[in-house]
Structure formats: C-alpha cells, structure tokens
Scaffold this active site. Structure first.
Site, short mmCIF file in Angstrom:
data_model
loop_
_atom_site.label_atom_id
_atom_site.label_comp_id
_atom_site.label_asym_id
_atom_site.label_seq_id
_atom_site.Cartn_x
_atom_site.Cartn_y
_atom_site.Cartn_z
N LYS A 1 1.60 4.36 -0.79
CA LYS A 1 1.78 5.48 -1.63
C LYS A 1 1.91 7.19 -0.59
O LYS A 1 1.60 7.21 0.03
CB LYS A 1 0.31 5.81 -2.12
CG LYS A 1 -0.36 5.61 0.09
CD LYS A 1 -2.22 5.24 -0.42
CE LYS A 1 -2.92 4.62 1.11
NZ LYS A 1 -4.11 4.50 1.03
N THR B 1 -4.16 0.39 -2.72
CA THR B 1 -5.07 1.16 -3.42
C THR B 1 -4.97 1.38 -4.92
O THR B 1 -4.22 1.32 -5.38
CB THR B 1 -4.66 2.37 -2.87
OG1 THR B 1 -4.50 2.82 -1.48
CG2 THR B 1 -5.35 4.23 -3.10
N ASP C 1 2.11 2.82 7.58
CA ASP C 1 0.91 1.92 7.21
C ASP C 1 1.01 0.75 6.82
O ASP C 1 0.92 0.38 5.42
CB ASP C 1 -0.05 3.03 6.10
CG ASP C 1 -1.60 2.06 6.61
OD1 ASP C 1 -1.84 1.49 7.27
OD2 ASP C 1 -2.03 2.97 5.74
N ASP D 1 0.96 -1.23 -0.07
CA ASP D 1 0.14 0.31 -0.25
C ASP D 1 0.93 1.25 -0.05
O ASP D 1 0.88 2.55 0.89
CB ASP D 1 -1.20 0.36 1.34
CG ASP D 1 -2.43 1.07 0.93
OD1 ASP D 1 -2.08 1.95 -0.61
OD2 ASP D 1 -2.65 1.41 2.14
N ASN E 1 1.08 7.50 2.68
CA ASN E 1 1.78 6.75 3.60
C ASN E 1 3.48 6.88 4.35
O ASN E 1 4.05 6.00 4.02
CB ASN E 1 1.74 5.41 2.95
CG ASN E 1 -0.06 5.11 3.99
OD1 ASN E 1 -0.54 5.25 4.52
ND2 ASN E 1 -0.33 3.85 2.67
#
Ligand code: ATP
Length: 415
Positions: free
Chosen positions: A214, A255, A233, A212, A217
């Site tokens: 991105k 995401t 995260d 994840d 984060n």
C-alpha cells in the site's frame, strides 16, 4: 497523506487470534505514554504564568516555549533512549522518533563511529503477535538485497525486544510526494510503479509474497527527484521457503481496501495478491481515489469480489487508455489471468514510461481527491485532538486506527 484506505487499518493473519487482549494491552501502554507526555505541558505553562513579570511577558513567553520545546524534545528523546538496550546505544545515538506501528517504534539514529544516519525499528516481541510479525519481517529482510527494498544493516535480538537497523528513508511516502511535487504526470506515475514492480518481481522470484503493499509502505530513500522508492514493512510477508504455505496462503490479512478477491473469499491464493494491490496502488496514484471503498466492510468486500470499479470523475477523462489497460490487467478477479510482476513490467505503458500518453498535469485533481478522502477518513476515524495535518494529529490518528483495527480483530474472534 498517510493511511489511504485507513478505514479499517490492518487485518492481522488469522493465526494471530490467540491473545488479542494482549494487543489491546500493548496499545493502551503505547497510548498512555503519549497522554502522559501531553498532560505534563499545561502544568508547566501554568507555573510560568503565575510567576511571570508582565513587562516582558512576550519575550518570556517566547523563551519559555522554546525552553519547553527543548525540554520536551530532550525528555522524549530520553524516554526513547531509556527504552533502548545499552548494547544498541553503545553503537548508535538515538536522535528522534520517526513513527510507530502496531508492535514497533521507528527512530532515527546515527552510528557513533561513522556518523551515518539509519532508522532503527524496535519491535516488542513479548507477546505472540509481535513475535510473529517480527520473525516474519526478520526472515525476509535477512534474505533480500534489492535497491527497491529497504536494506537491513544489522539486527540486535533480545528476549523482549528486537532492534532492526535499517537504511533511513528520508524522502517521505509515495503519496506525500505526489502531492508535494506540484506537477504530476503519467510518466511520473510509471517511474514510481516501475520501481515497486522491480521489487515485487524480485520478491516473487524468491518465493516471497509481501501481502501488505500500500502507498504507506512505499518510502522514498531521499527527497531528490531521482530517489529510489523502497518497499518496507514485511511484517505480513510470507516466505514460501520457510513456512507451511498450505496454511499461510489461505490466511486473510493485509489492509482491507488492498485485499485481492481470492483472499477476501478465503480461497487459497498465491503471489498474485501483490499484483492486485499494485492495481489498487496504481489507481490511487493516478487519481487520488480508491477503486474499492465503502464504510461497510461487507459492502467493500462485495465490491472487491465483483471487481467492479469505475474510471469516473476527474482526472480519469485525462488519463490514457493505456494506463487504464494496465490497471485493468492488474485488477482482474481471476488471479490466473492477472498480470504477473514480470508481465506488468513489460506492459507498454510501464515499459515506455507512458511515452505515448499526454503530459497532462494530473496534480490538481489527484491532490483534491486525496484531500477529500483524507478529511472523510479523518472525521470517520479520528474523533478529536490534533489537527489532521499536524504531526500530533497524524500520530493520534494512527494510534486510533490501530485501536479500530484491534476492535475488528476482537469481533472476528467472537464471531
Ligand atoms: P504497522 O506495524 O501497523 O504496519 P507501520 O507500517 O506504520 O504500522 P512501521 O513499519 O513500524 O509501522 O513504521 C512506523 C513508521 O516508521 C511509519 O511511519 C514508517 O513510514 C516509518 N518507517 C519505517 N521504516 C522506516 C525507514 N527505514 N526509514 C524511515 N522511516 C521508516
């Protein structure tokens, strides 16, 4: 500048399909707290105006709004404090709410003995989804130790809640810094990318895939220009040493805009998905726009699977071919030909910190593109209340996005 690619929010692993309704319930519970807090304010204001002496109205209004702010702050802090287990508050003073995630609240705290500031991520583990996310994050954070990965200091585990004491990142998200700096060059981009690659390389060497990655984060440890950038995260991470990867590494999660083609196609995948996400992040950092985006999720996934993106529009004409070559090496549809974390670190654009690139200030077009996208997202995701830039607006938008996300999960469940 949160939520690049907010259009769809986070996709939870398919394994979490059971009990989606409980996710909705917990979201409603979180949202209700907010509404209750904001609804109290007009009532108080009304009481004041009825009893006001018109002579000193301005002065009183100022005093009142200050009082209301103080009371509001005290009430809020009290509300969060009340939710904290006394064994946690015996060691830490709860100072303020930083933010909230799907299953978490993050607060700024101070250690009572040393007065050192920390962040505490409080996670609800009553429901299976929250428990799953929390267990994953704990497993990873207990294993890792790297300057570019958020450090967990200690953990308190209770049946319904888990409290992770983390180093406090006060420097803001990656894109916030790009915008606030006023001057941003390829060299600045490589410095940030280098730090994230160091973290990814370390994680992959331990058999951990983040899944994840991105900009939201990626947090700076402090506001100074020499700050470490921290990967945070780990709720969707996979530690191949502790789980059955034959199942987990087939799961679609993360995401949408950052998902690798092999994940979108539901093929078995490996840590190369993080490098694809890194390609998307690098594209955004250098341009303020997304390589793949579409209001329709089907079209978005189709674009990702084709791996078709373009370097058109500002500031791409000013960006070096070496930077584009780096991104192209990461955004390769075939994961086996994609750069690995180590190869990406050795790419001449990164290794030389863009030494041969021009020092063109990319700040204006990047900020312009980010602002444009944020307002598009805002009108798409955020139907009312709180200005987009305000803390309240951001918070409400975040909550609304979680709701959008949940709706999607329910649709998947039905389909
Ligand atoms: P989700 O759980 O849906 O992924 P999220 O990633 O926003 O949402 P969290 O990781 O719980 O959820 O973070 C909530 C907020 O707290 C975010 O704004 C994040 O930037 C902030 N945050 C998380 N960890 C820290 C930290 N160690 N220091 C400072 N802020 C933090």
């Amino acid at each position: 500048m949160s939520q690049m690619g907010c259009g769809y929010g986070k996709v939870m692993p398919e394994g979490s399909k059971v009990g989606y309704v409980s996710v909705v319930r917990s979201l409603v519970a979180f949202t209700r707290v907010d509404r209750d807090e904001t609804e109290k304010k007009p009532e108080k204001r009304k009481m004041f105006w009825f009893g006001a002496n018109t002579k000193n109205r301005e002065q009183k209004e100022r005093r009142l709004s200050q009082n209301m702010r103080d009371t509001g702050h005290r009430l809020k802090t009290k509300t969060y404090k009340d939710k904290f287990d006394p064994r946690v508050t015996a060691r830490y003073d709860i100072k303020a709410l930083i933010g909230r995630g799907s299953f978490s609240r993050v607060v700024r705290v101070e250690h009572k003995g040393t007065h050192q500031p920390f962040a505490i991520k409080m996670m609800e583990v009553e429901f299976p989804e929250g428990r799953e996310v929390c267990t994953t994050e704990l497993t990873v954070l207990k294993r890792v130790s790297h300057p570019n990965i958020v450090h967990m200091v200690e953990v308190f585990q209770f049946p319904h809640r888990v409290y992770m004491v983390l180093e406090l990142a006060t420097g803001g998200e990656l894109l916030d810094r790009v915008v606030s700096k006023g001057h941003f060059t390829e060299r600045d981009a490589t410095k940030a990318i280098k730090m994230v690659l160091a973290a990814i390389s370390y994680l992959h060497s331990l058999g951990i895939t983040h899944r994840d990655l991105k900009p939201e984060n990626l947090l700076y440890y402090h506001p100074g220009s020499n700050s470490r950038l921290l990967v945070t995260d780990f709720g969707l991470a996979i530690d191949s040493t502790s789980v059955d990867t034959s199942w987990s590494l087939r799961t679609t999660c993360g995401t949408a805009e950052y998902m690798a083609p092999e994940m979108v196609q539901r093929k078995p995948y490996w840590s190369a998905v993080d490098l694809w996400a890194m390609g998307v992040i690098s594209f955004i950092v250098l341009s303020g726009s997304m390589p793949f985006e579409d209001d329709s999720r089907t079209k978005l996934y189709r674009a990702i699977m084709r791996g078709k993106y373009s370097y058109s529009g500002d500031p791409w004409p000013c960006v070096s071919n070496l930077a584009k070559d780096f991104i192209s090496g990461l955004l390769r549809v075939d994961p086996s030909s994609r750069l690995t974390a180590e190869q990406a670190q050795q790419h001449p654009w990164v290794a030389s910190e863009a030494a041969t690139s021009s020092c063109t200030n990319l700040h204006r077009p990047i900020s312009h593109n980010l602002r444009q996208r944020a307002s598009r997202d805002s009108s798409r995701c955020h139907s009312g209340g709180g200005g987009h830039g305000s803390a309240r607006g951001r918070r409400e938008r975040r909550i609304h996005l979680k709701v959008c996300n949940t709706r999607y999960l329910i649709q998947v469940n039905k389909g």
